[in-house]
Design an enzyme around this catalytic site. Structure first.
Site, PDB file in Angstrom:
ATOM      1  N   ILE A 159       0.705  -1.124   0.009  1.00  0.00           N
ATOM      2  CA  ILE A 159      -0.156  -0.061   0.108  1.00  0.00           C
ATOM      3  C   ILE A 159       0.831   1.297   0.064  1.00  0.00           C
ATOM      4  CG2 ILE A 159      -1.581   1.279   1.354  1.00  0.00           C
ATOM      5  CD1 ILE A 159      -2.810  -1.464   2.193  1.00  0.00           C
ATOM      6  N   ASP A 178      10.155   2.920   7.196  1.00  0.00           N
ATOM      7  CA  ASP A 178       9.477   1.265   7.306  1.00  0.00           C
ATOM      8  C   ASP A 178      10.944   0.775   7.789  1.00  0.00           C
ATOM      9  OD1 ASP A 178       9.120  -1.397   7.053  1.00  0.00           O
ATOM     10  OD2 ASP A 178       7.334  -0.708   5.746  1.00  0.00           O
ATOM     11  N   ALA A 235      -4.489   2.833   7.923  1.00  0.00           N
ATOM     12  CA  ALA A 235      -4.034   1.815   8.415  1.00  0.00           C
ATOM     13  C   ALA A 235      -5.178   0.934   9.380  1.00  0.00           C
ATOM     14  CB  ALA A 235      -2.669   2.117   9.079  1.00  0.00           C
ATOM     15  N   ARG A 236      -4.767   1.166  10.702  1.00  0.00           N
ATOM     16  CA  ARG A 236      -5.601   0.778  11.558  1.00  0.00           C
ATOM     17  C   ARG A 236      -5.637   1.735  12.709  1.00  0.00           C
ATOM     18  NH1 ARG A 236      -7.161  -2.456   8.731  1.00  0.00           N
ATOM     19  NH2 ARG A 236      -7.359  -4.808   9.050  1.00  0.00           N
ATOM     20  N   ASP A 260      -9.673   7.281   8.031  1.00  0.00           N
ATOM     21  CA  ASP A 260     -10.775   5.936   7.439  1.00  0.00           C
ATOM     22  C   ASP A 260     -11.087   4.886   8.599  1.00  0.00           C
ATOM     23  OD1 ASP A 260     -12.097   4.655   5.124  1.00  0.00           O
ATOM     24  OD2 ASP A 260     -10.803   3.051   5.471  1.00  0.00           O
ATOM     25  N   GLU A 265     -14.723   1.067  16.391  1.00  0.00           N
ATOM     26  CA  GLU A 265     -15.531   1.105  15.184  1.00  0.00           C
ATOM     27  C   GLU A 265     -16.759   0.392  15.670  1.00  0.00           C
ATOM     28  OE1 GLU A 265     -13.235  -0.435  12.180  1.00  0.00           O
ATOM     29  OE2 GLU A 265     -11.692   1.470  12.204  1.00  0.00           O
ATOM     30  N   HIS A 284     -13.804   2.926   7.512  1.00  0.00           N
ATOM     31  CA  HIS A 284     -12.934   2.030   7.618  1.00  0.00           C
ATOM     32  C   HIS A 284     -13.643   0.963   6.063  1.00  0.00           C
ATOM     33  CE1 HIS A 284     -10.619  -1.500   9.599  1.00  0.00           C
ATOM     34  NE2 HIS A 284     -10.297  -1.390   8.380  1.00  0.00           N
TER      35      HIS A 284
END
Length: 310
Positions: A159, A178, A235-236, A260, A265, A284
């Site tokens: 991604i 990363d 992401a999360r 997002d 959630e 999401h």
């Protein structure tokens, strides 16, 4: 005697199941897709109602914890539809000899597209303009030119790499963080996270949720960001300490955010995020396209068949 059972609990996979059911049944398994109703996932206790015959599962965001793996004694494999693996207790799975696989690389295009949709909405105010024009107004919101700005990408997997391609296409300067990547393509500079936070006008989170990335973006990290910067989380939710982000947004320490995903959630009705004008809220859903669902579902069934054929 009843056939061994494969559960399909991911809502998107359930939509695609008629195209794949025969492949699974031809191996001698019954296939069941329990109704999720309005929920996003099943609990371990709900899934364990099928424990006597359960040998495989294509799971969504279900809570596959130690209780689940201890109770599902006949389970042979878990296929996590999609990319995120944070809902699975991997140590418990290993302890019970159950291989767990996801479907990596299937949503790079979709989530990268969504990231830029969020960026453009943040800096050009399309949502606000649409609402105003519908009210009979004719606003002229001054935006931000993307060319020449710095795009910082946290997480440079499939991604993140697609996000970088789109950033370069907008003539942005692209940096990425990363710890598992040693080299980046031309036009992308690998930097440490603090440098990325300080340099980037747009900070896009595209990393997995792990113990090391839990609350990776907190008050300390946000204090490094430019006051004209934007945080985009595809992401999360728990990668961001939400309370610290809200505080930074309320006090103008960053310009805005597009989310997002959230720590809880669906987003609670009393969340302060709902009242902030400098936030774009998602559900999401960044990966959810027809093409992406087809791609991920085929891959999930391929992996399930591979594991159950061993």
């Amino acid at each position: 005697m009843s056939a061994p059972l494969v559960l399909v609990t991911c809502r998107q996979m359930q939509v695609e199941l008629p195209l794949h059911r025969e492949r699974i049944e031809d191996l001698g398994f019954e296939v069941l897709a329990p109704d999720l109703g309005t929920r996003q996932q099943f609990t371990a206790a709900e899934l364990l109602e099928y424990r006597d015959r359960l040998v495989g599962i294509i799971a969504g965001d279900d809570h596959l914890d130690r209780e689940f793996f201890a109770g599902a004694s006949k389970l042979r494999t878990v296929i996590r539809w999609g990319i995120g693996m944070d809902s699975v207790d991997h140590e418990a799975a290993r302890d019970h000899g159950v291989p767990v696989r996801n479907t990596p690389g299937v949503f790079g295009f979709e989530v990268a597209d969504s990231a830029f949709g969020y960026i453009l909405n943040l800096v050009r105010g399309y949502i606000a303009v649409d609402a105003a024009v519908r009210r009979g107004e004719w606003p002229k919101i001054e935006g931000v030119t993307l060319a020449g700005t710095t795009l910082g990408i946290v997480g440079f997997g499939a991604i993140g790499q697609q996000i970088a391609k789109r950033g370069l296409g907008f003539d942005m300067s692209v940096v990425a963080f990363d710890p598992f990547i040693d080299a980046a393509p031309a036009g992308v500079a690998l930097v440490d996270l603090d440098t990325l936070m300080a340099a980037s006008r747009f900070i896009v989170l595209a990393c997995p949720l792990t113990p090391k990335t839990f609350h990776l973006i907190d008050a300390a990290r946000l204090s490094l960001a430019r006051p004209d910067s934007y945080v985009i989380n595809v992401a999360r939710g728990p990668v961001v300490l939400e309370a610290d982000l809200i505080d930074a947004l309320r006090h103008g320490r960053i310009a805005g955010a597009a989310l997002d995903v959230f720590e809880v959630e669906p987003l609670p009705t009393d969340s302060e995020l709902r009242a902030l004008p400098n936030v774009v809220l998602g559900a999401h859903n960044a990966s959810n396209t027809r093409e992406g669902v087809i791609r991920a579902s085929k891959t999930a069934v391929d992996f399930l068949v591979e594991e159950l054929s061993k």
